[in-house]
Design a protein around this motif. Structure first.
Motif, PDB file in Angstrom:
ATOM      1  N   ALA A 159      35.821  26.235 -29.098  1.00 35.00           N
ATOM      2  CA  ALA A 159      34.828  25.389 -28.258  1.00 35.00           C
ATOM      3  C   ALA A 159      34.942  23.897 -28.646  1.00 35.00           C
ATOM      4  CB  ALA A 159      33.161  25.985 -28.788  1.00 35.00           C
ATOM      5  N   ALA A 160      34.814  23.176 -27.525  1.00 39.29           N
ATOM      6  CA  ALA A 160      35.088  21.760 -27.525  1.00 39.29           C
ATOM      7  C   ALA A 160      34.249  21.105 -28.538  1.00 39.29           C
ATOM      8  CB  ALA A 160      34.820  21.118 -26.017  1.00 39.29           C
ATOM      9  N   TRP A 161      32.976  21.529 -28.726  1.00 36.37           N
ATOM     10  CA  TRP A 161      32.020  20.808 -29.596  1.00 36.37           C
ATOM     11  C   TRP A 161      32.536  20.971 -31.078  1.00 36.37           C
ATOM     12  CZ3 TRP A 161      29.698  23.315 -33.569  1.00 36.37           C
ATOM     13  CH2 TRP A 161      29.286  24.755 -33.444  1.00 36.37           C
ATOM     14  N   THR A 162      33.381  22.082 -31.449  1.00 43.39           N
ATOM     15  CA  THR A 162      33.840  22.130 -32.520  1.00 43.39           C
ATOM     16  C   THR A 162      34.974  21.277 -33.310  1.00 43.39           C
ATOM     17  OG1 THR A 162      35.396  23.765 -32.162  1.00 43.39           O
ATOM     18  CG2 THR A 162      33.324  24.566 -32.562  1.00 43.39           C
ATOM     19  N   LEU A 163      35.606  20.499 -32.094  1.00 40.89           N
ATOM     20  CA  LEU A 163      36.559  19.482 -32.369  1.00 40.89           C
ATOM     21  C   LEU A 163      36.096  18.162 -32.198  1.00 40.89           C
ATOM     22  CD1 LEU A 163      39.269  21.132 -30.186  1.00 40.89           C
ATOM     23  CD2 LEU A 163      38.761  21.728 -32.627  1.00 40.89           C
ATOM     24  N   ASP A 164      36.714  17.289 -32.938  1.00 38.13           N
ATOM     25  CA  ASP A 164      36.237  15.824 -32.968  1.00 38.13           C
ATOM     26  C   ASP A 164      36.907  15.202 -31.796  1.00 38.13           C
ATOM     27  OD1 ASP A 164      35.421  13.292 -33.635  1.00 38.13           O
ATOM     28  OD2 ASP A 164      36.799  12.947 -35.371  1.00 38.13           O
ATOM     29  N   GLY A 165      36.363  15.620 -30.763  1.00 39.30           N
ATOM     30  CA  GLY A 165      37.310  14.935 -29.505  1.00 39.30           C
ATOM     31  C   GLY A 165      37.879  15.785 -28.870  1.00 39.30           C
ATOM     32  N   ARG A 166      38.384  15.210 -27.846  1.00 38.47           N
ATOM     33  CA  ARG A 166      39.498  15.956 -27.119  1.00 38.47           C
ATOM     34  C   ARG A 166      40.877  16.266 -28.096  1.00 38.47           C
ATOM     35  NH1 ARG A 166      44.488  14.711 -24.432  1.00 38.47           N
ATOM     36  NH2 ARG A 166      44.844  16.080 -22.794  1.00 38.47           N
ATOM     37  N   PRO A 167      41.228  17.733 -27.960  1.00 38.08           N
ATOM     38  CA  PRO A 167      42.509  17.819 -28.866  1.00 38.08           C
ATOM     39  C   PRO A 167      43.842  17.004 -28.734  1.00 38.08           C
ATOM     40  CG  PRO A 167      42.026  19.607 -27.450  1.00 38.08           C
ATOM     41  CD  PRO A 167      40.867  18.769 -27.043  1.00 38.08           C
ATOM     42  N   LEU A 176      32.928  26.861 -22.487  1.00 40.06           N
ATOM     43  CA  LEU A 176      32.897  25.822 -23.634  1.00 40.06           C
ATOM     44  C   LEU A 176      34.046  25.363 -24.278  1.00 40.06           C
ATOM     45  CD1 LEU A 176      30.013  27.808 -25.297  1.00 40.06           C
ATOM     46  CD2 LEU A 176      29.986  26.042 -23.369  1.00 40.06           C
ATOM     47  N   SER A 177      35.104  26.100 -23.930  1.00 41.13           N
ATOM     48  CA  SER A 177      36.557  25.839 -24.653  1.00 41.13           C
ATOM     49  C   SER A 177      37.065  24.436 -24.605  1.00 41.13           C
ATOM     50  CB  SER A 177      37.664  26.738 -24.051  1.00 41.13           C
ATOM     51  OG  SER A 177      38.822  26.551 -24.546  1.00 41.13           O
ATOM     52  N   ALA A 178      37.744  23.858 -25.380  1.00 37.11           N
ATOM     53  CA  ALA A 178      38.314  22.662 -25.288  1.00 37.11           C
ATOM     54  C   ALA A 178      39.454  22.702 -24.086  1.00 37.11           C
ATOM     55  CB  ALA A 178      38.983  22.259 -26.689  1.00 37.11           C
ATOM     56  N   ALA A 179      39.948  23.830 -23.858  1.00 38.04           N
ATOM     57  CA  ALA A 179      40.790  23.787 -22.689  1.00 38.04           C
ATOM     58  C   ALA A 179      40.557  23.619 -21.512  1.00 38.04           C
ATOM     59  CB  ALA A 179      41.521  25.279 -23.111  1.00 38.04           C
ATOM     60  N   ALA A 180      38.936  23.650 -21.212  1.00 33.71           N
ATOM     61  CA  ALA A 180      38.390  23.487 -19.943  1.00 33.71           C
ATOM     62  C   ALA A 180      38.546  22.227 -19.537  1.00 33.71           C
ATOM     63  CB  ALA A 180      37.109  24.037 -20.018  1.00 33.71           C
ATOM     64  N   ARG A 185      27.792  21.314 -22.455  1.00 29.86           N
ATOM     65  CA  ARG A 185      28.872  22.280 -22.882  1.00 29.86           C
ATOM     66  C   ARG A 185      29.325  21.920 -24.068  1.00 29.86           C
ATOM     67  NH1 ARG A 185      34.113  22.043 -21.582  1.00 29.86           N
ATOM     68  NH2 ARG A 185      34.837  20.060 -20.576  1.00 29.86           N
ATOM     69  N   LEU A 186      29.473  20.462 -24.214  1.00 29.58           N
ATOM     70  CA  LEU A 186      30.047  19.754 -25.431  1.00 29.58           C
ATOM     71  C   LEU A 186      29.143  19.690 -26.467  1.00 29.58           C
ATOM     72  CD1 LEU A 186      31.761  16.842 -23.090  1.00 29.58           C
ATOM     73  CD2 LEU A 186      32.961  19.129 -23.732  1.00 29.58           C
ATOM     74  N   LEU A 187      28.154  19.938 -26.361  1.00 27.28           N
ATOM     75  CA  LEU A 187      27.092  19.642 -27.386  1.00 27.28           C
ATOM     76  C   LEU A 187      27.135  20.662 -28.396  1.00 27.28           C
ATOM     77  CD1 LEU A 187      24.048  18.292 -25.401  1.00 27.28           C
ATOM     78  CD2 LEU A 187      25.476  17.200 -26.693  1.00 27.28           C
ATOM     79  N   PRO A 188      26.909  20.277 -29.734  1.00 25.36           N
ATOM     80  CA  PRO A 188      26.840  21.307 -30.908  1.00 25.36           C
ATOM     81  C   PRO A 188      26.217  22.564 -30.509  1.00 25.36           C
ATOM     82  CG  PRO A 188      26.349  19.089 -31.628  1.00 25.36           C
ATOM     83  CD  PRO A 188      26.473  18.880 -30.275  1.00 25.36           C
ATOM     84  N   HIS A 189      26.748  23.858 -30.883  1.00 26.46           N
ATOM     85  CA  HIS A 189      26.277  24.943 -30.721  1.00 26.46           C
ATOM     86  C   HIS A 189      25.683  25.339 -29.255  1.00 26.46           C
ATOM     87  CE1 HIS A 189      26.173  25.165 -35.067  1.00 26.46           C
ATOM     88  NE2 HIS A 189      25.434  24.034 -35.205  1.00 26.46           N
ATOM     89  N   ALA A 190      26.762  24.935 -28.507  1.00 28.48           N
ATOM     90  CA  ALA A 190      26.333  24.929 -26.954  1.00 28.48           C
ATOM     91  C   ALA A 190      26.329  26.658 -26.785  1.00 28.48           C
ATOM     92  CB  ALA A 190      27.560  24.440 -25.907  1.00 28.48           C
ATOM     93  N   GLU A 191      26.980  27.450 -27.407  1.00 27.11           N
ATOM     94  CA  GLU A 191      26.839  28.919 -27.124  1.00 27.11           C
ATOM     95  C   GLU A 191      25.535  29.371 -27.069  1.00 27.11           C
ATOM     96  OE1 GLU A 191      30.493  28.229 -29.597  1.00 27.11           O
ATOM     97  OE2 GLU A 191      28.340  27.364 -29.559  1.00 27.11           O
ATOM     98  N   ALA A 192      24.529  28.847 -28.010  1.00 21.91           N
ATOM     99  CA  ALA A 192      23.136  29.078 -27.926  1.00 21.91           C
ATOM    100  C   ALA A 192      22.397  28.203 -26.855  1.00 21.91           C
ATOM    101  CB  ALA A 192      22.591  28.997 -29.154  1.00 21.91           C
ATOM    102  N   GLY A 237      19.881  28.280 -21.536  1.00 21.60           N
ATOM    103  CA  GLY A 237      19.818  27.602 -20.488  1.00 21.60           C
ATOM    104  C   GLY A 237      19.962  26.065 -20.296  1.00 21.60           C
ATOM    105  N   GLY A 238      20.005  25.545 -21.415  1.00 15.50           N
ATOM    106  CA  GLY A 238      20.000  24.096 -21.778  1.00 15.50           C
ATOM    107  C   GLY A 238      18.884  23.588 -21.097  1.00 15.50           C
ATOM    108  N   ALA A 239      19.036  21.917 -20.849  1.00 15.73           N
ATOM    109  CA  ALA A 239      17.803  21.337 -20.599  1.00 15.73           C
ATOM    110  C   ALA A 239      17.215  21.718 -19.362  1.00 15.73           C
ATOM    111  CB  ALA A 239      18.186  19.806 -20.675  1.00 15.73           C
TER     112      ALA A 239
END
Length: 321
Positions: A138-146, A179-183, A244-251, A257-259
């Motif tokens: 998930a992108a949020w687990t990385l410090d910015g774009r890989p 959610l993936s950093a590859a998206a 999708r980039l926010l921490p714990h976006a899975e939940a 459903g987000g905001a």
């Protein structure tokens, strides 16, 4: 003349909660519905523990007595094969006392290959052809774009896994979820350049890419030579706010459903108001004489049997065989 497109259905939509799909009679009913809807293959999803008896090859063998007994059930229901299996090596595995493994860590590449090999061996026995894996965490687990170093590490890992599973006759295919950093188009393109096309393909997931703000038809045009598997589902929503980039976006985003309080992110193909241009994608598939498994999904569905029927109806009109 190219081989025909084969129609599969993902069984993960039958498991909305962790303990809702545990008994063999439930599995049999789901397989019968999938076959009745015109599909010839079923895609499984990796899982762990007693509540996910279809989550791992060893769990299937323990539940049914043997792999052969489960495959006999699959074929008796009218299906030809377990087409594919989706695995995220980053997810915890109770049976291996593992908290998950990262393809970004070169020291774990051999472990990932060893852990995924049983899935490929199962697929080879089951008439399947694709081991589908999450391309990047998930992108949020990385410090910015890989950066280049992380992309190179991931690519080296997938090349290692691809070479291992290729010995079974099964091909590795990278899946990009919303959610993936590859998206992200540049990241995905760089990852594909770094991976060996003889060992590693790409799974095109129409709704996941659309939710992430990407156009699956354009991505097919750009990477058609690598696309070797399809996940087909629709969506009415794009994550325009970047949740999708926010921490714990899975939940926070996908489950809650987000905001905006989105009730469902994913729908059956052809849903009114759907954003995926399936006719355009089908035209590209015909033009390129594409062949392989097109697996239909309908995650977050409140009624998986009805969703399978709707997807089956649309599949036979979108992709006539």
């Amino acid at each position: 003349m190219s081989a025909p497109i084969r129609l599969g259905c993902a069984i993960n939509q039958w498991k909305p909660n962790f303990d809702d799909f545990t008994r063999p009679e439930q599995h049999e009913r789901a397989l019968k519905v999938i076959a009745a809807c015109g599909f010839t293959g079923v895609e499984l999803r990796a899982g762990t523990g007693r509540w996910d008896p279809l989550g791992r090859p060893a769990s299937i063998a323990a539940t049914y007595g043997s792999t052969a007994a489960f495959l006999d059930l699959v074929r008796r229901t009218g299906l030809e094969a377990v087409s594919s299996w989706y695995v995220d090596p980053g997810e915890p595995v109770d049976e291996e006392l593992s908290r998950g493994r990262s393809v970004l860590d070169r020291a774990q590449h051999e472990e990932i290959a060893e852990a995924l090999l049983p899935f490929a061996e199962f697929l080879a026995e089951a008439g399947g052809s694709r081991l589908v894996v999450r391309a990047l965490p998930a992108a949020w687990t990385l410090d910015g774009r890989p950066g280049a170093a992380l992309i190179a590490a991931a690519a080296a890992g997938w090349n290692t896994v691809g070479a291992a599973v290729a010995q079974t006759g099964v091909r590795l295919s990278l899946h990009v979820d919303c959610l993936s950093a590859a998206a992200e188009e540049k990241t995905l393109a760089e990852l594909l350049v770094e991976t060996d096309p003889a060992l590693v393909g790409l799974t095109l997931d129409t709704a996941e890419l659309t939710v992430a703000g990407l156009d699956p038809v354009r991505l097919f045009d750009s990477h058609h030579d690598r696309v070797d598997h399809l996940h087909l589902k629709d969506t009415r929503h794009v994550d325009e706010a970047g949740e999708r980039l926010l921490p714990h976006a899975e939940a926070g985003m996908l489950s809650e459903g987000g905001a905006r309080g989105i009730e469902r992110w994913f729908y059956e193909c052809g849903t009114s108001g759907g954003l995926v241009d399936f006719p355009a994608l089908a035209e590209r598939l015909r033009t390129r004489a594409w062949s392989g498994w097109a697996v239909f999904e309908s995650e977050q569905t409140p009624n998986p049997a009805r969703s399978a029927m709707l997807n089956g109806w649309y599949a036979q009109r979108l992709l006539p065989r």
